[in-house]
Design a protein around this motif. Structure first.
Motif, PDB file in Angstrom:
ATOM      1  N   MET A 239       3.977   5.802  -4.844  1.00  0.00           N
ATOM      2  CA  MET A 239       2.739   5.930  -5.403  1.00  0.00           C
ATOM      3  C   MET A 239       2.280   4.470  -5.581  1.00  0.00           C
ATOM      4  SD  MET A 239       1.854   8.863  -5.844  1.00  0.00           S
ATOM      5  CE  MET A 239       0.585   9.003  -7.218  1.00  0.00           C
ATOM      6  N   LEU A 240       3.096   3.643  -6.063  1.00  0.00           N
ATOM      7  CA  LEU A 240       2.983   2.224  -6.185  1.00  0.00           C
ATOM      8  C   LEU A 240       2.217   1.601  -4.602  1.00  0.00           C
ATOM      9  CD1 LEU A 240       2.911  -0.445  -7.574  1.00  0.00           C
ATOM     10  CD2 LEU A 240       5.043  -0.799  -7.151  1.00  0.00           C
ATOM     11  N   GLN A 241       3.062   2.008  -3.564  1.00  0.00           N
ATOM     12  CA  GLN A 241       2.713   1.539  -2.143  1.00  0.00           C
ATOM     13  C   GLN A 241       1.210   2.170  -1.831  1.00  0.00           C
ATOM     14  OE1 GLN A 241       5.841   2.237   0.759  1.00  0.00           O
ATOM     15  NE2 GLN A 241       6.389  -0.019   0.347  1.00  0.00           N
ATOM     16  N   SER A 242       1.027   3.405  -2.183  1.00  0.00           N
ATOM     17  CA  SER A 242      -0.338   3.992  -2.089  1.00  0.00           C
ATOM     18  C   SER A 242      -1.455   3.080  -2.635  1.00  0.00           C
ATOM     19  CB  SER A 242      -0.262   5.385  -2.338  1.00  0.00           C
ATOM     20  OG  SER A 242       0.653   6.225  -1.781  1.00  0.00           O
ATOM     21  N   THR A 243      -1.074   2.781  -3.898  1.00  0.00           N
ATOM     22  CA  THR A 243      -1.884   2.039  -4.803  1.00  0.00           C
ATOM     23  C   THR A 243      -2.167   0.506  -3.968  1.00  0.00           C
ATOM     24  OG1 THR A 243      -1.211   2.957  -6.787  1.00  0.00           O
ATOM     25  CG2 THR A 243      -2.483   1.092  -7.037  1.00  0.00           C
ATOM     26  N   ILE A 244      -1.316   0.007  -3.360  1.00  0.00           N
ATOM     27  CA  ILE A 244      -1.359  -1.199  -2.855  1.00  0.00           C
ATOM     28  C   ILE A 244      -2.578  -1.135  -1.912  1.00  0.00           C
ATOM     29  CG2 ILE A 244      -0.506  -3.177  -1.628  1.00  0.00           C
ATOM     30  CD1 ILE A 244       1.990  -2.859  -3.603  1.00  0.00           C
ATOM     31  N   VAL A 245      -2.049  -0.088  -0.921  1.00  0.00           N
ATOM     32  CA  VAL A 245      -2.808   0.228   0.179  1.00  0.00           C
ATOM     33  C   VAL A 245      -4.337   0.354   0.000  1.00  0.00           C
ATOM     34  CG1 VAL A 245      -3.132   1.134   2.488  1.00  0.00           C
ATOM     35  CG2 VAL A 245      -1.094   0.864   1.402  1.00  0.00           C
ATOM     36  N   LEU A 246      -4.477   1.304  -1.065  1.00  0.00           N
ATOM     37  CA  LEU A 246      -5.717   1.656  -1.806  1.00  0.00           C
ATOM     38  C   LEU A 246      -6.615   0.354  -2.145  1.00  0.00           C
ATOM     39  CD1 LEU A 246      -8.053   3.729  -2.650  1.00  0.00           C
ATOM     40  CD2 LEU A 246      -6.606   3.896  -4.652  1.00  0.00           C
ATOM     41  N   LEU A 247      -5.842  -0.496  -2.869  1.00  0.00           N
ATOM     42  CA  LEU A 247      -6.687  -1.593  -3.335  1.00  0.00           C
ATOM     43  C   LEU A 247      -7.147  -2.449  -2.342  1.00  0.00           C
ATOM     44  CD1 LEU A 247      -4.344  -2.653  -6.442  1.00  0.00           C
ATOM     45  CD2 LEU A 247      -6.786  -1.633  -6.554  1.00  0.00           C
ATOM     46  N   VAL A 248      -6.230  -2.751  -1.199  1.00  0.00           N
ATOM     47  CA  VAL A 248      -6.615  -3.618   0.003  1.00  0.00           C
ATOM     48  C   VAL A 248      -7.638  -3.059   0.491  1.00  0.00           C
ATOM     49  CG1 VAL A 248      -5.786  -4.387   2.311  1.00  0.00           C
ATOM     50  CG2 VAL A 248      -4.085  -4.378   0.457  1.00  0.00           C
ATOM     51  N   THR A 249      -7.624  -1.712   0.821  1.00  0.00           N
ATOM     52  CA  THR A 249      -8.725  -1.064   1.310  1.00  0.00           C
ATOM     53  C   THR A 249     -10.103  -1.188   0.527  1.00  0.00           C
ATOM     54  OG1 THR A 249      -7.235   0.726   2.231  1.00  0.00           O
ATOM     55  CG2 THR A 249      -9.487   1.253   2.486  1.00  0.00           C
ATOM     56  N   LEU A 250     -10.029  -1.106  -0.493  1.00  0.00           N
ATOM     57  CA  LEU A 250     -11.156  -1.101  -1.681  1.00  0.00           C
ATOM     58  C   LEU A 250     -11.925  -2.617  -1.427  1.00  0.00           C
ATOM     59  CD1 LEU A 250     -10.505   1.349  -4.674  1.00  0.00           C
ATOM     60  CD2 LEU A 250     -12.559   1.250  -3.066  1.00  0.00           C
ATOM     61  N   PHE A 251     -10.780  -3.522  -1.729  1.00  0.00           N
ATOM     62  CA  PHE A 251     -11.376  -4.715  -2.104  1.00  0.00           C
ATOM     63  C   PHE A 251     -11.240  -6.053  -1.067  1.00  0.00           C
ATOM     64  CE2 PHE A 251     -10.080  -2.868  -6.202  1.00  0.00           C
ATOM     65  CZ  PHE A 251     -11.286  -2.774  -6.962  1.00  0.00           C
ATOM     66  N   TRP A 252     -10.436  -5.746  -0.071  1.00  0.00           N
ATOM     67  CA  TRP A 252     -10.042  -6.747   0.939  1.00  0.00           C
ATOM     68  C   TRP A 252     -11.095  -6.306   2.219  1.00  0.00           C
ATOM     69  CZ3 TRP A 252      -8.466 -11.459   1.637  1.00  0.00           C
ATOM     70  CH2 TRP A 252      -8.238 -11.971   2.815  1.00  0.00           C
ATOM     71  N   PHE A 253     -10.777  -4.755   2.582  1.00  0.00           N
ATOM     72  CA  PHE A 253     -11.827  -4.567   3.607  1.00  0.00           C
ATOM     73  C   PHE A 253     -13.109  -3.871   3.190  1.00  0.00           C
ATOM     74  CE2 PHE A 253      -7.342  -4.252   5.399  1.00  0.00           C
ATOM     75  CZ  PHE A 253      -7.813  -5.075   6.432  1.00  0.00           C
ATOM     76  N   LYS A 254     -13.115  -3.646   1.731  1.00  0.00           N
ATOM     77  CA  LYS A 254     -14.506  -3.233   1.346  1.00  0.00           C
ATOM     78  C   LYS A 254     -14.950  -1.920   1.887  1.00  0.00           C
ATOM     79  CE  LYS A 254     -15.696  -7.852  -0.037  1.00  0.00           C
ATOM     80  NZ  LYS A 254     -15.266  -7.804  -1.071  1.00  0.00           N
ATOM     81  N   VAL A 255     -14.008  -1.017   2.072  1.00  0.00           N
ATOM     82  CA  VAL A 255     -14.307   0.275   2.571  1.00  0.00           C
ATOM     83  C   VAL A 255     -14.790   0.941   1.165  1.00  0.00           C
ATOM     84  CG1 VAL A 255     -13.922   2.364   3.686  1.00  0.00           C
ATOM     85  CG2 VAL A 255     -13.114   0.045   4.446  1.00  0.00           C
ATOM     86  N   PRO A 256     -16.164   1.459   0.989  1.00  0.00           N
ATOM     87  CA  PRO A 256     -16.657   1.893  -0.217  1.00  0.00           C
ATOM     88  C   PRO A 256     -15.885   3.540  -0.222  1.00  0.00           C
ATOM     89  CG  PRO A 256     -18.211   1.986   1.344  1.00  0.00           C
ATOM     90  CD  PRO A 256     -17.210   1.317   2.058  1.00  0.00           C
ATOM     91  N   MET A 257     -15.432   3.653  -1.625  1.00  0.00           N
ATOM     92  CA  MET A 257     -14.730   4.915  -2.101  1.00  0.00           C
ATOM     93  C   MET A 257     -15.827   5.904  -2.624  1.00  0.00           C
ATOM     94  SD  MET A 257     -11.438   5.770  -4.307  1.00  0.00           S
ATOM     95  CE  MET A 257     -10.980   7.414  -4.467  1.00  0.00           C
ATOM     96  N   ALA A 258     -16.063   7.112  -2.173  1.00  0.00           N
ATOM     97  CA  ALA A 258     -17.106   8.067  -2.581  1.00  0.00           C
ATOM     98  C   ALA A 258     -16.289   9.031  -3.615  1.00  0.00           C
ATOM     99  CB  ALA A 258     -17.525   8.772  -1.440  1.00  0.00           C
TER     100      ALA A 258
END
Length: 376
Positions: A239-258
């Protein structure tokens, strides 16, 4: 000098012979040497294809004219596009796209026939499911080729001076058809699965290899308690790894979450539970860390290929599509992508949550049974 060289070569050859004997004397090692390469080559050949072979689409024809019939006949005649629905109103478009029944919807306006006969340029709207950007982009290009052929024929028959037909493309959930929008949410599940499987598979194998496994026999802990103690750290790390990838997706690549974070993590929790059940079953079966690692990597490649992350499942042979039903990553990736890009709620996730729950309900008791029989 020559004698010394021969002596070195002899030692090297003896060492090589010893390594080959270590590898080949174990029947399971011999199987691992041959079967994964054969299986993965077949999977790559069948599953890893970007060719469009089956594109389900729906039609909303509001003109009901001969020109629309001719255009749709060209589309159906390609052998690639399979019409799965004929719609009557605009309100029917969203359900067929949201449920992934159709990859695209072709909307033909009510004045389509009149515009063409008047020598005007008519526009058809192409609505794409952008959650699979690669396939959607390829489908749009194929539709463009069909429209180009239609234009050539119409010009020849009617002497039109301008292109009679154009396509207005609109992609839902991924407006620019960026591959990153499709790939990164899927990686939230895929990357955590690799670590979760590996950690749980190594948990008991490490005990056996280090000679501490027998000490579990004299502890007051029951096999189920031992299994839970082995499973929880892997779940937390996953779950921690999922959170890390999620944060990278949201804030680094700026893919908006609906969607909702709570909904997403409920789905990830079900998936991690199923992955831990598989990992613990492997861990209870193998006898050392090398076998655990090999078994894990043998499983990871087919699970990734049959997940639908990079290539659409509908393009695979029917027997492979059936095989994906026992792959938890298939349901997890679809779940994460739909929550992240589409914003679905818990009710719409049931068709993904139910298989993950069934897999966890099968693999966790199996792991407990294997633990009990190996500990007593």
């Amino acid at each position: 000098m020559m004698t010394a060289i021969l002596t070195v070569l002899r030692r090297i050859l003896n060492l090589c012979r010893k390594e080959f004997l270590v590898i080949l004397k174990d029947p399971s090692s011999r199987v691992i040497l041959l079967v994964p390469a054969l299986m993965q080559s077949l999977l790559f050949g069948y599953a890893a294809t970007y060719d469009l072979t089956n594109v389900p689409y729906a039609v909303l024809d509001q003109s009901h004219g001969a020109a629309a019939v001719a255009l749709l006949a060209r589309l159906d005649g390609t052998g690639v596009f399979q019409r799965v629905a004929t719609l009557r109103t605009d309100t029917e478009i969203a359900p067929v796209v949201d449920t992934a029944k159709a990859l695209m919807v072709l909307r033909i306006g009510p004045r389509f026939e009149q515009q063409l006969n008047a020598g005007e340029t008519a526009t058809v709207q192409l609505i794409l499911d952008g959650r699979n950007s690669t396939t959607a982009g390829a489908a749009a290009a194929s539709v463009g080729a069909v429209v180009d052929a239609f234009n050539v024929q119409w010009r020849q028959q009617h002497g039109a001076a301008v292109a009679p037909l154009t396509v207005a493309t609109r992609a839902w959930y991924n407006p620019n058809l960026e591959t990153r929008w499709n790939l990164m949410p899927g990686m939230v599940a895929a990357l955590s699965m690799i670590q979760t499987l590996l950690l749980t598979a190594l948990s008991v194998a490490r005990e056996r290899e280090q000679g501490t496994f027998d000490q579990l026999l004299v502890t007051p802990m029951a096999p189920l308690e031992i299994m839970i103690g082995k499973a929880l750290p892997s779940m937390v790390i996953g779950m921690l790894q999922s959170t890390i990838v999620l944060l990278v997706t949201l804030f680094w690549f700026k893919v908006p979450m609906a969607g909702s974070l709570l909904t997403l993590y409920i789905g990830l929790g079900f998936f991690t539970l199923a992955a831990v059940g598989i990992g613990l079953s492997i861990s209870a079966l193998v006898t050392n860390m090398q076998q655990a690692m090999l078994s894990t990597f043998v499983l990871i490649m087919p699970m990734m290929l049959l997940s639908g992350l990079t290539t659409p499942i509908r393009n695979m042979p029917h027997w492979l599509q059936i095989a994906t039903l026992i792959n938890p990553l298939r349901f997890a990736i679809d779940l994460v992508q739909r929550v992240y890009l589409e914003g679905i709620g818990l009710g719409a996730m049931l068709h993904n949550l139910a298989p993950l729950w069934i897999m966890a309900a099968v693999t966790l008791p199996l792991a407990a049974w294997l633990f009990r029989n190996r500990l007593v």
